[in-house]
Design a protein around this motif. Structure first.
Motif, PDB file in Angstrom:
ATOM      1  N   PRO A 165      19.268   8.310   7.283  1.00 34.73           N
ATOM      2  CA  PRO A 165      17.911   7.875   6.984  1.00 34.73           C
ATOM      3  C   PRO A 165      17.438   7.342   8.306  1.00 34.73           C
ATOM      4  O   PRO A 165      17.827   6.467   9.087  1.00 34.73           O
ATOM      5  CB  PRO A 165      18.081   6.720   6.043  1.00 34.73           C
ATOM      6  N   ARG A 166      16.027   7.683   8.668  1.00 38.43           N
ATOM      7  CA  ARG A 166      15.443   7.328  10.126  1.00 38.43           C
ATOM      8  C   ARG A 166      14.372   6.474  10.036  1.00 38.43           C
ATOM      9  O   ARG A 166      14.201   5.461  10.888  1.00 38.43           O
ATOM     10  CB  ARG A 166      14.804   8.728  10.406  1.00 38.43           C
ATOM     11  N   ARG A 167      13.446   6.333   8.883  1.00 34.03           N
ATOM     12  CA  ARG A 167      12.105   5.651   8.964  1.00 34.03           C
ATOM     13  C   ARG A 167      12.093   5.136   7.515  1.00 34.03           C
ATOM     14  O   ARG A 167      12.626   5.595   6.344  1.00 34.03           O
ATOM     15  CB  ARG A 167      11.005   6.188   9.317  1.00 34.03           C
ATOM     16  N   VAL A 168      11.184   3.752   7.343  1.00 34.82           N
ATOM     17  CA  VAL A 168      10.895   3.236   6.135  1.00 34.82           C
ATOM     18  C   VAL A 168       9.338   2.764   6.296  1.00 34.82           C
ATOM     19  O   VAL A 168       8.788   2.447   7.345  1.00 34.82           O
ATOM     20  CB  VAL A 168      11.653   2.006   6.070  1.00 34.82           C
ATOM     21  N   ALA A 169       8.541   3.216   5.282  1.00 34.44           N
ATOM     22  CA  ALA A 169       7.188   2.711   5.301  1.00 34.44           C
ATOM     23  C   ALA A 169       7.033   2.067   3.629  1.00 34.44           C
ATOM     24  O   ALA A 169       7.649   2.559   2.759  1.00 34.44           O
ATOM     25  CB  ALA A 169       6.534   3.955   5.441  1.00 34.44           C
ATOM     26  N   ILE A 170       6.156   1.231   3.828  1.00 30.97           N
ATOM     27  CA  ILE A 170       5.757   0.540   2.250  1.00 30.97           C
ATOM     28  C   ILE A 170       4.237   0.829   2.169  1.00 30.97           C
ATOM     29  O   ILE A 170       3.155   0.493   2.865  1.00 30.97           O
ATOM     30  CB  ILE A 170       6.095  -0.971   2.399  1.00 30.97           C
ATOM     31  N   GLY A 171       4.280   1.156   0.752  1.00 31.10           N
ATOM     32  CA  GLY A 171       2.966   1.457   0.184  1.00 31.10           C
ATOM     33  C   GLY A 171       2.101   0.076  -0.113  1.00 31.10           C
ATOM     34  O   GLY A 171       2.425  -0.987  -0.351  1.00 31.10           O
ATOM     35  N   SER A 172       0.862   0.287  -0.571  1.00 27.23           N
ATOM     36  CA  SER A 172       0.008  -0.880  -0.971  1.00 27.23           C
ATOM     37  C   SER A 172       0.579  -1.342  -2.389  1.00 27.23           C
ATOM     38  O   SER A 172       0.248  -2.614  -2.650  1.00 27.23           O
ATOM     39  CB  SER A 172      -1.465  -0.406  -1.044  1.00 27.23           C
ATOM     40  N   ASP A 173       1.209  -0.738  -2.865  1.00 34.27           N
ATOM     41  CA  ASP A 173       1.773  -0.931  -4.134  1.00 34.27           C
ATOM     42  C   ASP A 173       3.205  -1.474  -4.006  1.00 34.27           C
ATOM     43  O   ASP A 173       4.093  -1.744  -5.028  1.00 34.27           O
ATOM     44  CB  ASP A 173       1.695  -0.037  -5.310  1.00 34.27           C
ATOM     45  N   ASN A 174       3.874  -1.619  -2.959  1.00 32.27           N
ATOM     46  CA  ASN A 174       4.889  -2.077  -2.593  1.00 32.27           C
ATOM     47  C   ASN A 174       5.872  -1.026  -2.792  1.00 32.27           C
ATOM     48  O   ASN A 174       7.404  -1.472  -2.767  1.00 32.27           O
ATOM     49  CB  ASN A 174       5.402  -3.459  -3.271  1.00 32.27           C
ATOM     50  N   SER A 175       5.750   0.258  -2.813  1.00 32.42           N
ATOM     51  CA  SER A 175       6.681   1.216  -2.887  1.00 32.42           C
ATOM     52  C   SER A 175       7.067   1.365  -1.621  1.00 32.42           C
ATOM     53  O   SER A 175       6.454   1.315  -0.538  1.00 32.42           O
ATOM     54  CB  SER A 175       5.812   2.400  -3.685  1.00 32.42           C
ATOM     55  N   ILE A 176       8.486   1.754  -1.597  1.00 28.55           N
ATOM     56  CA  ILE A 176       9.306   1.959  -0.180  1.00 28.55           C
ATOM     57  C   ILE A 176       9.441   3.669  -0.009  1.00 28.55           C
ATOM     58  O   ILE A 176      10.048   4.265  -0.946  1.00 28.55           O
ATOM     59  CB  ILE A 176      10.594   1.425  -0.124  1.00 28.55           C
ATOM     60  N   TYR A 177       9.050   3.973   1.106  1.00 35.20           N
ATOM     61  CA  TYR A 177       9.205   5.351   1.285  1.00 35.20           C
ATOM     62  C   TYR A 177       9.982   5.598   2.395  1.00 35.20           C
ATOM     63  O   TYR A 177      10.121   4.760   3.546  1.00 35.20           O
ATOM     64  CB  TYR A 177       7.809   6.167   1.681  1.00 35.20           C
ATOM     65  N   VAL A 178      11.324   6.383   2.263  1.00 34.02           N
ATOM     66  CA  VAL A 178      12.355   6.533   3.445  1.00 34.02           C
ATOM     67  C   VAL A 178      12.374   8.012   3.673  1.00 34.02           C
ATOM     68  O   VAL A 178      12.421   8.971   2.988  1.00 34.02           O
ATOM     69  CB  VAL A 178      13.592   6.131   2.717  1.00 34.02           C
ATOM     70  N   VAL A 179      12.520   8.026   4.964  1.00 29.69           N
ATOM     71  CA  VAL A 179      12.804   9.484   5.449  1.00 29.69           C
ATOM     72  C   VAL A 179      14.348   9.574   5.742  1.00 29.69           C
ATOM     73  O   VAL A 179      14.855   9.119   6.517  1.00 29.69           O
ATOM     74  CB  VAL A 179      12.193   9.422   6.998  1.00 29.69           C
ATOM     75  N   ASP A 180      14.674  10.623   4.695  1.00 30.20           N
ATOM     76  CA  ASP A 180      16.076  10.977   4.745  1.00 30.20           C
ATOM     77  C   ASP A 180      16.168  12.491   5.695  1.00 30.20           C
ATOM     78  O   ASP A 180      16.313  13.415   5.147  1.00 30.20           O
ATOM     79  CB  ASP A 180      16.451  11.272   3.329  1.00 30.20           C
ATOM     80  N   GLN A 181      16.203  11.786   7.059  1.00 29.70           N
ATOM     81  CA  GLN A 181      16.188  13.015   7.903  1.00 29.70           C
ATOM     82  C   GLN A 181      17.204  13.925   7.662  1.00 29.70           C
ATOM     83  O   GLN A 181      17.093  15.386   7.802  1.00 29.70           O
ATOM     84  CB  GLN A 181      16.453  12.362   9.265  1.00 29.70           C
ATOM     85  N   GLY A 182      18.525  13.621   7.419  1.00 26.61           N
ATOM     86  CA  GLY A 182      19.637  14.586   7.413  1.00 26.61           C
ATOM     87  C   GLY A 182      19.470  15.591   6.260  1.00 26.61           C
ATOM     88  O   GLY A 182      19.873  16.846   6.187  1.00 26.61           O
TER      89      GLY A 182
ATOM     90  N   ALA B 297      -5.239   2.171   1.899  1.00 29.67           N
ATOM     91  CA  ALA B 297      -6.602   2.289   1.121  1.00 29.67           C
ATOM     92  C   ALA B 297      -6.685   3.264   0.472  1.00 29.67           C
ATOM     93  O   ALA B 297      -7.342   3.328  -0.754  1.00 29.67           O
ATOM     94  CB  ALA B 297      -7.771   2.109   2.409  1.00 29.67           C
ATOM     95  N   THR B 298      -5.639   4.410   0.710  1.00 26.78           N
ATOM     96  CA  THR B 298      -5.938   5.646  -0.132  1.00 26.78           C
ATOM     97  C   THR B 298      -4.460   5.945  -0.716  1.00 26.78           C
ATOM     98  O   THR B 298      -4.474   6.855  -1.681  1.00 26.78           O
ATOM     99  CB  THR B 298      -6.429   6.827   0.659  1.00 26.78           C
ATOM    100  N   ASN B 299      -3.508   5.213  -0.369  1.00 26.39           N
ATOM    101  CA  ASN B 299      -2.121   5.697  -0.637  1.00 26.39           C
ATOM    102  C   ASN B 299      -1.610   7.039  -0.156  1.00 26.39           C
ATOM    103  O   ASN B 299      -0.684   7.608  -1.083  1.00 26.39           O
ATOM    104  CB  ASN B 299      -2.030   5.521  -2.282  1.00 26.39           C
ATOM    105  N   LYS B 300      -2.314   7.762   0.474  1.00 29.03           N
ATOM    106  CA  LYS B 300      -2.077   9.077   1.204  1.00 29.03           C
ATOM    107  C   LYS B 300      -0.799   8.674   2.268  1.00 29.03           C
ATOM    108  O   LYS B 300      -0.559   7.762   2.761  1.00 29.03           O
ATOM    109  CB  LYS B 300      -3.015   9.620   2.106  1.00 29.03           C
ATOM    110  N   VAL B 301       0.085   9.673   1.952  1.00 28.45           N
ATOM    111  CA  VAL B 301       1.476   9.389   2.830  1.00 28.45           C
ATOM    112  C   VAL B 301       1.331  10.665   3.930  1.00 28.45           C
ATOM    113  O   VAL B 301       1.275  11.749   3.563  1.00 28.45           O
ATOM    114  CB  VAL B 301       2.677   9.983   2.016  1.00 28.45           C
TER     115      VAL B 301
END
Length: 749
Positions: free
Chosen positions: A584-601, A639-643
């Motif tokens: 796993p390489r990166r983590v980002a958090i949305g406005s609704d506290n959802s967590i997005y993870v880059v599973d690079q492998g 603002a838009t929840n675009k990823v």
């Protein structure tokens, strides 16, 4: 250029050539054997047994010259002349072959007032040429040994080459006792020099001595021959011709000198490959003498009774050789030079009056620095020479950089004292050097006395390092590096290939110190605060902070995401869906506290809720819409929840909705084909900007949220980007983590 920039090298080759000339003369002067001459009333016949090792004169040339071989001159009788030449040495140039055919009638032609009848009246007698006493031959050999013994400090490569050549001469020729008399002073004088040159602290382990093909890559016998053929070209044909016409002595001399090629391709004396080229350079000089001899022989060669064909071929080859020599003058013409005034110079005079030859100066890395020319020692001159001599230049680089960059006066003072540095010379070359990112002259101006202002020398100011810590300095506690200073290491505030950065709600900066397996926390001003995750993380990469201050760390080494409390306390570990995460390489958090993870492998994006439950995931390997090739980063527009997903190998940023539906893509050609896999994204929704780092070209690109590129960002000089691997936004500032530079840059927006 080797001979131009290293005149000591050319000088030592000259000394070696002088010794070789002396030895050749001595070999040609070997004492002749006993000889008998029977003198009779009959005319003296042509010399019946010419030396076998005399350089041959063949064909028509000999026909025009053979009559002169025994011509007497002056007032000496012909009999005396013949008595003085009872049996010519076997290694003196002679007359044979085609040249002899043109010279038979001159052998006995007398000169002056003497005739053959005067020779006929002499009685028969045995003439013995006395041999030179052994001890009388020694002074020249001993002196030659002294000359060679002085070479190591001048140029050790030539000394080693000379040892190889003389060793071959010892085997191939006589006069071995005299050669031992040469070798003993050469070895005794050179030994302390070699011990000095190979000793000292700070040296790295030397490589193995026997190293076949060290001079070239892929060292097969065929490649070595190809290399030599390319290097010397058609001159090899002339060398071959020269060896055909050469006598035994000359052939053996060429064989002895060719031992230099064996040394160049079979031994490794240093980590510097170019050092072995010096053996080849030395061989080339001697080999060119044989090339010249080959041209001369070709010029005089008679074919079918004429020398015209030989002259034409020799002229053509000569014209082909000349351009190579002319080309060698271009680097000399185009090179730069520096002039250092030594006499009646204010700086030189001040140095000689106020400092000692043992004082060490911290200066710019300049091979002809005026302080060095004044006979004073410098802490770090031109790095190539120390590296080539086997010293750990990388270690010295680190200390040198710290001394000119560190903002910690206590550390700087102690580093100066540990390295015996007495003076610091700060000039524009240091202030503007690329390898000195953040010069610290203010520190020296504050804590060290200025002893000389030499601003006419590129703005140079010299500071004195006091024997005891200044009062202001001694009261300061030993501090640590801040994140803007950084530096490679394991200390507080130092990094080793950091890969992630984030800012918490208080403006504190968290840095994933990847190779040190920890997270370092800094204040908004860059001061070190604490360490998090020591002993728990394997290879922390991306970091994200939620609105409650909790940390989410993508640990690529342990293949999981770790959730930590604001103080670093462990909360949970997420291993990912299905077979789990793989790098796993990166983590980002949305406005609704959802967590997005880059599973690079696994080339996918995984979305979690704050409790670690998988909500959705998307992506597969490929270059189609919605596919990835080693995705490197993810960012969410609050603002838009675009990823937004960085897909650098495909040279693009892909845009999705919060459920993973593909929306559009933005092309970034600078990424495609040459990414490092650490490209990062940061979104400023208020300003309508997206920032994308490019590790491979040390840049940060600016886009509007419609995908239009606006420009790029760089920090204020002297700071510079060095492998930007992560981005973080706060209060109209963009923090850029420099993976290769091991520090944080800040850019005001």
């Amino acid at each position: 250029m080797t001979y131009l920039n290293q005149r000591h090298f050319a000088s030592t080759i000259g000394i070696l050539l002088l010794v070789l000339i002396f030895l050749v003369i001595r070999y040609r002067m070997r004492p002749p054997k006993r000889a008998k001459l029977a003198l009779s009333p009959e005319p003296v016949p042509v010399q019946p047994n010419p030396s076998s090792e005399i350089v041959g004169i063949t064909g028509s040339e000999a026909a025009t010259r053979s009559e002169n071989v025994l011509e007497p001159t002056g007032d000496v009788a012909s009999a005396e002349l013949i008595a003085a030449q009872p049996n010519p040495s076997s290694e003196i140039a002679g007359v044979t072959g085609s040249d002899a055919a043109t010279r038979p009638q001159d052998l006995l032609e007398p000169r002056g007032d003497f005739t053959s009848t005067s020779i006929a009246t002499e009685p028969k007698e045995e003439v013995v040429v006395p041999a030179e006493r052994f001890r009388d031959t020694l002074p020249g050999f001993i002196f030659s040994g002294v000359l060679l013994g002085l070479l190591p400090m001048w140029n050790s490569a030539v000394y080693i080459g000379a040892a190889a050549v003389l060793g071959a001469l010892f085997v191939l020729f006589s006069l071995r006792l005299q050669m031992l008399a040469l070798a003993i002073p050469a070895g005794l004088i050179a030994l302390p020099q070699m011990l000095y040159l190979t000793g000292g602290s700070g040296r790295i382990p030397m490589p193995r001595l026997i190293h076949w093909g060290y001079t070239i890559d892929q060292p097969t016998a065929a490649n070595v021959l190809k290399y030599l053929g390319f290097t010397f070209g058609f001159k090899w044909l002339l060398i071959a011709l020269a060896l055909v016409f050469a006598n035994n002595l000359q052939r053996r001399l060429f064989l002895a000198v060719s031992s230099l090629l064996a040394v160049a391709f079979c031994f490794q004396f240093t980590i510097e490959v170019l050092a072995n080229q010096k053996f080849i350079h030395t061989w080339v000089i001697v080999a060119n003498l044989f090339v010249a001899f080959g041209l001369w022989r070709l010029w005089r060669l008679s074919l079918v009774g004429t020398t015209v064909p030989g002259k034409l071929v020799a002229s053509a080859l000569f014209l082909l050789i000349i351009p190579g020599g002319v080309i060698d003058f271009f680097p000399i013409h185009n090179t730069g030079w520096s002039e250092v005034t030594y006499r009646n110079d204010p700086l030189i005079d001040w140095l000689k009056k106020n400092t000692t030859p043992r004082d060490i100066f911290l200066t710019d890395r300049f091979v002809n620095h005026p302080i060095l020319m004044a006979g004073r020692r410098v802490f770090y001159g031109w790095p190539y020479y120390s590296w080539g001599a086997g010293y750990d230049a990388a270690k010295r680089d680190k200390v040198y950089t710290e001394l000119f960059e560190s903002k910690d006066p206590w550390k700087v003072y102690h580093l100066l004292k540990e390295n015996g540095i007495a003076y610091v010379a700060y000039d524009n070359a240091v202030r503007q050097a690329q390898f000195i990112r953040r010069p610290n002259q203010e520190l020296y101006a504050t804590y060290f006395p200025k002893v000389y202002d030499a601003t006419q020398y590129n703005g140079m100011i010299i500071y004195k390092v006091p024997d005891t810590p200044p009062p202001k300095l001694s009261s300061l506690p030993e501090s640590v590096s801040n994140m803007f200073e950084g530096g490679k290491g394991t200390g507080k505030g130092e990094f080793d290939l950091p890969a992630g950065i984030a800012v918490d709600g208080n403006g504190n900066v968290l840095v994933a110190d990847t190779n040190n397996r920890r997270i370092e926390k800094f204040s908004p001003t860059g001061s070190f605060l604490t360490i998090i995750g020591q002993g728990e993380l394997a290879a922390p990469n991306g970091i994200a902070v939620d609105r409650n201050g909790n940390l989410y760390v993508a640990d690529a080494g342990n293949h999981h995401v770790q959730k930590l409390a604001p103080d670093g306390t462990f909360i949970a570990e997420w291993k990912g869906p299905d077979a789990g995460f793989y790098g796993p390489r990166r983590v980002a958090i949305g406005s609704d506290n959802s967590i997005y993870v880059v599973d690079q492998g696994h080339t996918r994006i995984v979305k979690f809720n704050p409790d670690g439950q998988v909500l959705t995931m998307w992506g597969s390997k490929g270059n189609g819409d919605g596919q990835f090739d080693d995705p490197a980063s993810v960012a969410v527009d609050p603002a838009t929840n675009k990823v937004y997903v960085a897909d650098p190998r495909n040279g693009r940023i892909q845009v999705f909705d919060s459920d993973g539906k593909f929306l559009t893509k933005w092309l970034i050609p600078e990424w495609k084909g040459k990414p490092y896999g650490f490209e990062d994204l940061a979104i400023d929704s208020k300003a309508g900007r997206l920032y994308a780092s490019s590790t491979n070209i040390n840049a940060v690109f600016i886009f509007d949220l419609n995908g239009n590129r606006i420009g790029s960002l760089t920090p204020k000089p002297p700071d510079q980007l060095e492998g930007p691997s992560a981005l973080a936004l706060t209060d109209r500032k963009l923090y850029v983590l420099n993976m290769f530079g091991n520090h944080v840059s800040v850019i005001d927006l």
